[in-house]
Design an enzyme around this catalytic site. Structure first.
Site, PDB file in Angstrom:
ATOM      1  N   GLY A 146       0.798  -1.224   0.000  1.00 45.21           N
ATOM      2  CA  GLY A 146       0.000   0.000   0.000  1.00 45.21           C
ATOM      3  C   GLY A 146       0.828   1.270   0.000  1.00 45.21           C
ATOM      4  N   GLY A 157      -9.950  -3.997  -8.191  1.00 47.68           N
ATOM      5  CA  GLY A 157     -11.125  -4.676  -7.655  1.00 47.68           C
ATOM      6  C   GLY A 157     -12.331  -3.749  -7.592  1.00 47.68           C
ATOM      7  N   ALA A 198       1.635  22.430   7.401  1.00 49.41           N
ATOM      8  CA  ALA A 198       2.623  22.100   8.439  1.00 49.41           C
ATOM      9  C   ALA A 198       2.133  20.930   9.263  1.00 49.41           C
ATOM     10  CB  ALA A 198       2.875  23.314   9.331  1.00 49.41           C
ATOM     11  N   GLY A 199       1.749  19.842   8.560  1.00 44.62           N
ATOM     12  CA  GLY A 199       1.352  18.609   9.241  1.00 44.62           C
ATOM     13  C   GLY A 199       2.535  17.653   9.262  1.00 44.62           C
ATOM     14  N   VAL A 200       2.212  16.381   9.414  1.00 47.42           N
ATOM     15  CA  VAL A 200       3.255  15.371   9.590  1.00 47.42           C
ATOM     16  C   VAL A 200       4.131  15.252   8.341  1.00 47.42           C
ATOM     17  CG1 VAL A 200       3.648  13.063  10.456  1.00 47.42           C
ATOM     18  CG2 VAL A 200       1.491  14.153  10.884  1.00 47.42           C
ATOM     19  N   ALA A 257      -0.670   3.792   9.733  1.00 44.59           N
ATOM     20  CA  ALA A 257      -0.484   2.401   9.319  1.00 44.59           C
ATOM     21  C   ALA A 257      -0.834   1.425  10.440  1.00 44.59           C
ATOM     22  CB  ALA A 257       0.955   2.195   8.873  1.00 44.59           C
ATOM     23  N   HIS A 283      19.598   2.445  33.814  1.00 45.93           N
ATOM     24  CA  HIS A 283      20.372   3.686  33.857  1.00 45.93           C
ATOM     25  C   HIS A 283      21.710   3.473  33.167  1.00 45.93           C
ATOM     26  CE1 HIS A 283      22.093   7.412  35.381  1.00 45.93           C
ATOM     27  NE2 HIS A 283      23.176   6.714  35.702  1.00 45.93           N
TER      28      HIS A 283
HETATM   29  P1  FAD Z   1      -3.141   2.077   1.865  1.00 47.42           P
HETATM   30  O1  FAD Z   1      -1.811   1.854   2.469  1.00 47.42           O
HETATM   31  O2  FAD Z   1      -3.370   3.344   1.128  1.00 47.42           O
HETATM   32  O3  FAD Z   1      -3.405   0.833   0.936  1.00 47.42           O
HETATM   33  C1  FAD Z   1      -4.528   0.732   0.126  1.00 47.42           C
HETATM   34  C2  FAD Z   1      -4.164  -0.088  -1.104  1.00 47.42           C
HETATM   35  O4  FAD Z   1      -5.352  -0.389  -1.804  1.00 47.42           O
HETATM   36  C3  FAD Z   1      -3.254   0.635  -2.082  1.00 47.42           C
HETATM   37  O5  FAD Z   1      -2.092  -0.118  -2.349  1.00 47.42           O
HETATM   38  C4  FAD Z   1      -4.104   0.780  -3.340  1.00 47.42           C
HETATM   39  O6  FAD Z   1      -3.343   0.639  -4.530  1.00 47.42           O
HETATM   40  C5  FAD Z   1      -5.080  -0.349  -3.187  1.00 47.42           C
HETATM   41  N1  FAD Z   1      -6.363  -0.139  -3.859  1.00 47.42           N
HETATM   42  C6  FAD Z   1      -7.166   0.952  -3.770  1.00 47.42           C
HETATM   43  N2  FAD Z   1      -8.280   0.762  -4.498  1.00 47.42           N
HETATM   44  C7  FAD Z   1      -8.168  -0.474  -5.055  1.00 47.42           C
HETATM   45  C8  FAD Z   1      -8.998  -1.232  -5.914  1.00 47.42           C
HETATM   46  N3  FAD Z   1     -10.192  -0.778  -6.326  1.00 47.42           N
HETATM   47  N4  FAD Z   1      -8.574  -2.446  -6.300  1.00 47.42           N
HETATM   48  C9  FAD Z   1      -7.367  -2.928  -5.882  1.00 47.42           C
HETATM   49  N5  FAD Z   1      -6.549  -2.253  -5.072  1.00 47.42           N
HETATM   50  C10 FAD Z   1      -6.950  -1.041  -4.655  1.00 47.42           C
HETATM   51  N6  FAD Z   1       1.552   6.132   8.879  1.00 47.42           N
HETATM   52  C11 FAD Z   1       2.193   5.732   9.994  1.00 47.42           C
HETATM   53  O7  FAD Z   1       1.581   5.096  10.850  1.00 47.42           O
HETATM   54  N7  FAD Z   1       3.520   6.011  10.207  1.00 47.42           N
HETATM   55  C12 FAD Z   1       4.240   6.707   9.297  1.00 47.42           C
HETATM   56  O8  FAD Z   1       5.429   6.942   9.505  1.00 47.42           O
HETATM   57  C13 FAD Z   1       3.597   7.155   8.123  1.00 47.42           C
HETATM   58  N8  FAD Z   1       4.276   7.846   7.199  1.00 47.42           N
HETATM   59  C14 FAD Z   1       3.645   8.230   6.057  1.00 47.42           C
HETATM   60  C15 FAD Z   1       4.375   8.979   5.126  1.00 47.42           C
HETATM   61  C16 FAD Z   1       3.772   9.403   3.961  1.00 47.42           C
HETATM   62  C17 FAD Z   1       4.571  10.193   2.964  1.00 47.42           C
HETATM   63  C18 FAD Z   1       2.406   9.062   3.714  1.00 47.42           C
HETATM   64  C19 FAD Z   1       1.736   9.482   2.428  1.00 47.42           C
HETATM   65  C20 FAD Z   1       1.679   8.343   4.631  1.00 47.42           C
HETATM   66  C21 FAD Z   1       2.287   7.922   5.812  1.00 47.42           C
HETATM   67  N9  FAD Z   1       1.593   7.213   6.791  1.00 47.42           N
HETATM   68  C22 FAD Z   1       2.230   6.828   7.939  1.00 47.42           C
HETATM   69  C23 FAD Z   1       0.171   6.854   6.625  1.00 47.42           C
HETATM   70  C24 FAD Z   1       0.043   5.377   6.162  1.00 47.42           C
HETATM   71  O9  FAD Z   1       0.755   5.200   4.973  1.00 47.42           O
HETATM   72  C25 FAD Z   1      -1.421   5.020   5.972  1.00 47.42           C
HETATM   73  O10 FAD Z   1      -2.148   5.331   7.126  1.00 47.42           O
HETATM   74  C26 FAD Z   1      -1.571   3.537   5.671  1.00 47.42           C
HETATM   75  O11 FAD Z   1      -0.857   3.179   4.522  1.00 47.42           O
HETATM   76  C27 FAD Z   1      -3.048   3.174   5.509  1.00 47.42           C
HETATM   77  O12 FAD Z   1      -3.171   1.827   5.212  1.00 47.42           O
HETATM   78  P2  FAD Z   1      -4.415   1.278   4.365  1.00 47.42           P
HETATM   79  O13 FAD Z   1      -4.185  -0.175   4.212  1.00 47.42           O
HETATM   80  O14 FAD Z   1      -5.672   1.751   4.949  1.00 47.42           O
HETATM   81  O15 FAD Z   1      -4.300   2.000   2.949  1.00 47.42           O
HETATM   82  P1  NAD Z   2      -1.970  16.549   8.062  1.00 47.25           P
HETATM   83  O1  NAD Z   2      -3.423  16.472   8.246  1.00 47.25           O
HETATM   84  O2  NAD Z   2      -1.054  15.953   9.048  1.00 47.25           O
HETATM   85  O3  NAD Z   2      -1.513  18.068   7.906  1.00 47.25           O
HETATM   86  C1  NAD Z   2      -2.040  18.900   6.911  1.00 47.25           C
HETATM   87  C2  NAD Z   2      -1.760  20.336   7.301  1.00 47.25           C
HETATM   88  O4  NAD Z   2      -2.112  21.169   6.214  1.00 47.25           O
HETATM   89  C3  NAD Z   2      -2.561  20.792   8.507  1.00 47.25           C
HETATM   90  O5  NAD Z   2      -1.716  21.462   9.390  1.00 47.25           O
HETATM   91  C4  NAD Z   2      -3.618  21.704   7.894  1.00 47.25           C
HETATM   92  O6  NAD Z   2      -4.040  22.725   8.767  1.00 47.25           O
HETATM   93  C5  NAD Z   2      -2.856  22.266   6.723  1.00 47.25           C
HETATM   94  N1  NAD Z   2      -3.678  22.775   5.617  1.00 47.25           N
HETATM   95  C6  NAD Z   2      -4.846  22.267   5.163  1.00 47.25           C
HETATM   96  N2  NAD Z   2      -5.273  23.002   4.110  1.00 47.25           N
HETATM   97  C7  NAD Z   2      -4.342  23.968   3.902  1.00 47.25           C
HETATM   98  C8  NAD Z   2      -4.207  25.013   2.947  1.00 47.25           C
HETATM   99  N3  NAD Z   2      -5.090  25.194   1.982  1.00 47.25           N
HETATM  100  N4  NAD Z   2      -3.120  25.819   3.042  1.00 47.25           N
HETATM  101  C9  NAD Z   2      -2.180  25.627   4.013  1.00 47.25           C
HETATM  102  N5  NAD Z   2      -2.275  24.643   4.930  1.00 47.25           N
HETATM  103  C10 NAD Z   2      -3.327  23.821   4.867  1.00 47.25           C
HETATM  104  O7  NAD Z   2      -1.725  15.912   6.605  1.00 47.25           O
HETATM  105  P2  NAD Z   2      -0.395  15.460   5.876  1.00 47.25           P
HETATM  106  O8  NAD Z   2       0.802  16.021   6.515  1.00 47.25           O
HETATM  107  O9  NAD Z   2      -0.645  15.719   4.431  1.00 47.25           O
HETATM  108  O10 NAD Z   2      -0.418  13.900   6.131  1.00 47.25           O
HETATM  109  C11 NAD Z   2      -1.522  13.103   5.671  1.00 47.25           C
HETATM  110  C12 NAD Z   2      -1.750  11.923   6.549  1.00 47.25           C
HETATM  111  O11 NAD Z   2      -0.678  11.011   6.475  1.00 47.25           O
HETATM  112  C13 NAD Z   2      -1.923  12.320   7.991  1.00 47.25           C
HETATM  113  O12 NAD Z   2      -3.202  11.941   8.395  1.00 47.25           O
HETATM  114  C14 NAD Z   2      -0.906  11.556   8.747  1.00 47.25           C
HETATM  115  O13 NAD Z   2      -1.478  10.906   9.839  1.00 47.25           O
HETATM  116  C15 NAD Z   2      -0.351  10.547   7.759  1.00 47.25           C
HETATM  117  N6  NAD Z   2       1.108  10.521   7.942  1.00 47.25           N
HETATM  118  C16 NAD Z   2       1.585  10.035   9.103  1.00 47.25           C
HETATM  119  C17 NAD Z   2       2.939  10.054   9.338  1.00 47.25           C
HETATM  120  C18 NAD Z   2       3.459   9.529  10.622  1.00 47.25           C
HETATM  121  O14 NAD Z   2       2.722   8.866  11.334  1.00 47.25           O
HETATM  122  N7  NAD Z   2       4.718   9.776  10.975  1.00 47.25           N
HETATM  123  C19 NAD Z   2       3.808  10.588   8.408  1.00 47.25           C
HETATM  124  C20 NAD Z   2       3.271  11.108   7.250  1.00 47.25           C
HETATM  125  C21 NAD Z   2       1.911  11.062   7.023  1.00 47.25           C
END
Ligand code: FAD
Ligand code: NAD
Length: 466
Positions: free
Chosen positions: A41, A116, A182-184, A321, A445
Site C-alpha cells: 500500500g 477490484g 505544516a502537518g506530519v 499504518a 540507567h
Molecule cells: P493504503 O496503504 O493506502 O493501501 C490501500 C491499497 O489499496 C493501495 O495499495 C491501493 O493501490 C489499493 N487499492 C485501492 N483501491 C483499489 C482497488 N479498487 N482495487 C485494488 N486495489 C486497490 N503512517 C504511519 O503510521 N507512520 C508513518 O510513519 C507514516 N508515514 C507516512 C508517510 C507518507 C509520505 C504518507 C503518504 C503516509 C504515511 N503514513 C504513515 C500513513 C500510512 O501510509 C497510511 O495510514 C496507511 O498506509 C493506511 O493503510 P491502508 O491499508 O488503509 O491503505
Molecule cells: P496533516 O493532516 O497531518 O496536515 C495537513 C496540514 O495542512 C494541517 O496542518 C492543515 O491545517 C494544513 N492545511 C490544510 N489546508 C491547507 C491550505 N489550503 N493551506 C495551508 N495549509 C493547509 O496531513 P499530511 O501532513 O498531508 O499527512 C496526511 C496523513 O498522512 C496524515 O493523516 C498523517 O497521519 C499521515 N502521515 C503520518 C505520518 C506519521 O505517522 N509519521 C507521516 C506522514 C503522514
C-alpha cells in the site's frame, strides 16, 4: 469461471495485507486484490517506509557535517550522493514488499493483481492484465486506503509541484522548497530536504503547526524547527502557484484575507492532508453510501451492507499504518467469529523528525474541554544523563493522569528516540496503569527512558533528577 472464497479483501496496504494474513492464519480461504502491482500500500511504497529511509540517511548526513567533529570524529570532505541515498530507500521498500508476498504464500493467501470492484453481494470483479474475472466470496473487506488531497488551483506534476510521492524521489536537492501544510508529511519531508541543503519555507493555514497534537508539544516543535532553519508562515493560505517561469512563483495571503505576497521557489510540496480512496468501488451495488468526505462508516468494521467490512484510511479515525493494521487483524478475527477489537484510546502518533515527537491518549486541550480533572508530570531531557552524554537535550516528557484515580490519560513527548519510547506508555495505558505504576517500575540507567519514569514521578510531585 469464478472462484469461491471466505474473504476477499480489496487493497493490499497495512489494513488489507494484515487482514489477509490473519484470515489465512485463522483457516479462512482468502484473496487480496491489489491494483498497484506491489503489496504494502501507501505505507510501504510511497509512505512510512521510504520517508523513514530518507529521514534516517539525511539525519546521519547532517550529523556527519555538524556534530561529528565535536565528538572527535574527523571525516574529511563530506559529499552527498543523492542517487545512492534514493537507491538505498528503494531497496528497503523492495525488500519489505517482497516480504509480504512471502507471508501471503506462507499463510495461503491468494494475491490477485488487478483493480477490484464490488459487483453486488458476495461478488468482486477484478480487472487484471489478462482480462476480468469474478471472485465469489462470503465476506468482502474494503481496504482501499487514501490519496493525496489536492489543493484547488495548484496542479501537482510530481516534478516541480509535488505531493509526498514526488518529494520522496526528487532528482536533485531543491534550492528553495515551499511546503503547503505544516502537518506530519510537511515536517518530515521538509526536514529531509533541509538537512540535504534546501531552504525550507512552510505555509500553514492555521495559527499553529501539527493540529490535533498537544499545543505545548507543537509550540516546542515549531521553535526547534525554526532554530534548525525552517521559516514558518502561519495563518496564511496559498492562493496559487505560477509555473510559467524558470522558478515557481507561490502567491499567498493571510488566511483571514488581506494583502497578498509572492515568493519564489524551486519546488512546492502540497501536503494538506489525505482523503479516503473510495471512488469507483461499486459501493452502490451493495447500497453503501460514503459521507461527504468520502469515508465509509463502520461499527466494529461492519459497513451498512451485510458481510461487507471496512478497515484503514478509507474509514474514520487517524490515517496511520498501525491503526489500519490493528483494524485489519481485528476485522479478520470478527469474520472468523472471534472478538477482535481495537482500543482507539491508545493509538500512538509519531512524527519522525529530529527531535522526534510522539503522543498517545488525550491532550491537555482535550481534557480541559471535557472538564476532566488531571495532574501533570513533566521532565526535560536537559536533566537526563543519557541525553546529556548524547548531546541530545532538546525536549521533554509530559504525562497526564486522572486527578482522582491516577490512571494515565495521555503522554506527550518530544526528543531523540521518543518514537520508540512511547511504546512503554502505550502498554501502560492498555493495562490502565496509574502514573505511579510507571514511577515505581525500575528503568535502566543511563537511558532516555528514565525521563519517562521521572515524568511519571512528577505527577505526584516526587521527581528526583531535576
Ligand atoms: P493504503 O496503504 O493506502 O493501501 C490501500 C491499497 O489499496 C493501495 O495499495 C491501493 O493501490 C489499493 N487499492 C485501492 N483501491 C483499489 C482497488 N479498487 N482495487 C485494488 N486495489 C486497490 N503512517 C504511519 O503510521 N507512520 C508513518 O510513519 C507514516 N508515514 C507516512 C508517510 C507518507 C509520505 C504518507 C503518504 C503516509 C504515511 N503514513 C504513515 C500513513 C500510512 O501510509 C497510511 O495510514 C496507511 O498506509 C493506511 O493503510 P491502508 O491499508 O488503509 O491503505
Ligand atoms: P496533516 O493532516 O497531518 O496536515 C495537513 C496540514 O495542512 C494541517 O496542518 C492543515 O491545517 C494544513 N492545511 C490544510 N489546508 C491547507 C491550505 N489550503 N493551506 C495551508 N495549509 C493547509 O496531513 P499530511 O501532513 O498531508 O499527512 C496526511 C496523513 O498522512 C496524515 O493523516 C498523517 O497521519 C499521515 N502521515 C503520518 C505520518 C506519521 O505517522 N509519521 C507521516 C506522514 C503522514
Amino acid at each position: 469461471m469464478s472462484k469461491m472464497y471466505d474473504v476477499v479483501i480489496i487493497g493490499g496496504g497495512p489494513g488489507g495485507y494484515n487482514c489477509a494474513i490473519r484470515a489465512g492464519q485463522l483457516g479462512l480461504k482468502v484473496a487480496c486484490v491489489e491494483k498497484r502491482g506491489r503489496l504494502g500500500g501507501t505505507c510501504l511504497n510511497v509512505g512510512c517506509i521510504p520517508s523513514k529511509a530518507l529521514l534516517h540517511a539525511s539525519e546521519l548526513f547532517e550529523a556527519a557535517g555538524r556534530d561529528f567533529e565535536g565528538l572527535g570524529i574527523r571525516t574529511g570532505g563530506l559529499e552527498l550522493d543523492l542517487p545512492q541515498m534514493l537507491k538505498q530507500k528503494d531497496e528497503a521498500v523492495d525488500g519489505l514488499t517482497k516480504g509480504i508476498e512471502f507471508l501471503f504464500k506462507k499463510n495461503k493467501v491468494d494475491y490477485i493483481r488487478g483493480l477490484g470492484r464490488i459487483a453486488g453481494a458476495g461478488k468482486v470483479e477484478v480487472e487484471g492484465e489478462d482480462g476480468t474475472e469474478t471472485l465469489e466470496t462470503r465476506h468482502i473487506v474494503i481496504a482501499t486506503g487514501s490519496e493525496v488531497t489536492p489543493l484547488p488551483g495548484v496542479e501537482i506534476d510530481e516534478k516541480r509541484v509535488v505531493s509526498s510521492t514526488g518529494a520522496l524521489s526528487l532528482e536533485s536537492v531543491p534550492g528553495k522548497l515551499v511546503l503547503i501544510g505544516a502537518g506530519v508529511i510537511g515536517l518530515e519531508l521538509g526536514s529531509v530536504w533541509r538537512r540535504l541543503g534546501s531552504e525550507v519555507v512552510v505555509v500553514e493555514y492555521l495559527d499553529r503547526i501539527l493540529p490535533g497534537m498537544d499545543g505545548e508539544l507543537a509550540k516546542t516543535a515549531q521553535r526547534t524547527f525554526a532554530k534548525q532553519g525552517m521559516e514558518f508562515h502561519l495563518s496564511t493560505k496559498v492562493t496559487g502557484v505560477d509555473t510559467s517561469g524558470d522558478r515557481l512563483n507561490v502567491s499567498m495571503e493571510p488566511a483571514a484575507g488581506g494583502e497578498s505576497q509572492t515568493i519564489e521557489a524551486d519546488t512546492v510540496l502540497v501536503c494538506i492532508g489525505r482523503r479516503p480512496y473510495t471512488q469507483g468501488l461499486g459501493l452502490e451495488t451493495v447500497g453503501i453510501e460514503t459521507d461527504d468526505r468520502g469515508f465509509i462508516a463502520q461499527d466494529h468494521f461492519r459497513t451498512s451492507a451485510e458481510n461487507v467490512w471496512v478497515v484503514g484510511d478509507c474509514t474514520h479515525g487517524p490515517m496511520l499504518a498501525h491503526k489500519a493494521e490493528d483494524e485489519g487483524v481485528a476485522c479478520a478475527e470478527r469474520i472468523a467469529g472471534k472478538a477482535g477489537h481495537v482500543n482507539y484510546g491508545v493509538i500512538p502518533g509519531v512524527v519522525y523528525t529530529s527531535p522526534e515527537i510522539a503522543a498517545v491518549g488525550k491532550t491537555e486541550e482535550e481534557l480541559k474541554a471535557e472538564g476532566r480533572k488531571y495532574k501533570k508530570g513533566k521532565f526535560p531531557f536537559q536533566a537526563n544523563s543519557r541525553a546529556r552524554t548524547n548531546h541530545a537535550t532538546d525536549g521533554f516528557v509530559k504525562i497526564l493522569a486522572d486527578a482522582e484515580t491516577d490512571e494515565i490519560l495521555g503522554a506527550h513527548l518530544i526528543g531523540v528516540n521518543v518514537g520508540e519510547m512511547i511504546a512503554e506508555l502505550c502498554l501502560a495505558m492498555e493495562f490502565q496503569a496509574a502514573s505511579e505504576d510507571v514511577a515505581r517500575t525500575c528503568h535502566p540507567h543511563p537511558t532516555l527512558t528514565e525521563a519517562i519514569r521521572q515524568a511519571a514521578m512528577g505527577v505526584e510531585g516526587w521527581t528526583m533528577q531535576a
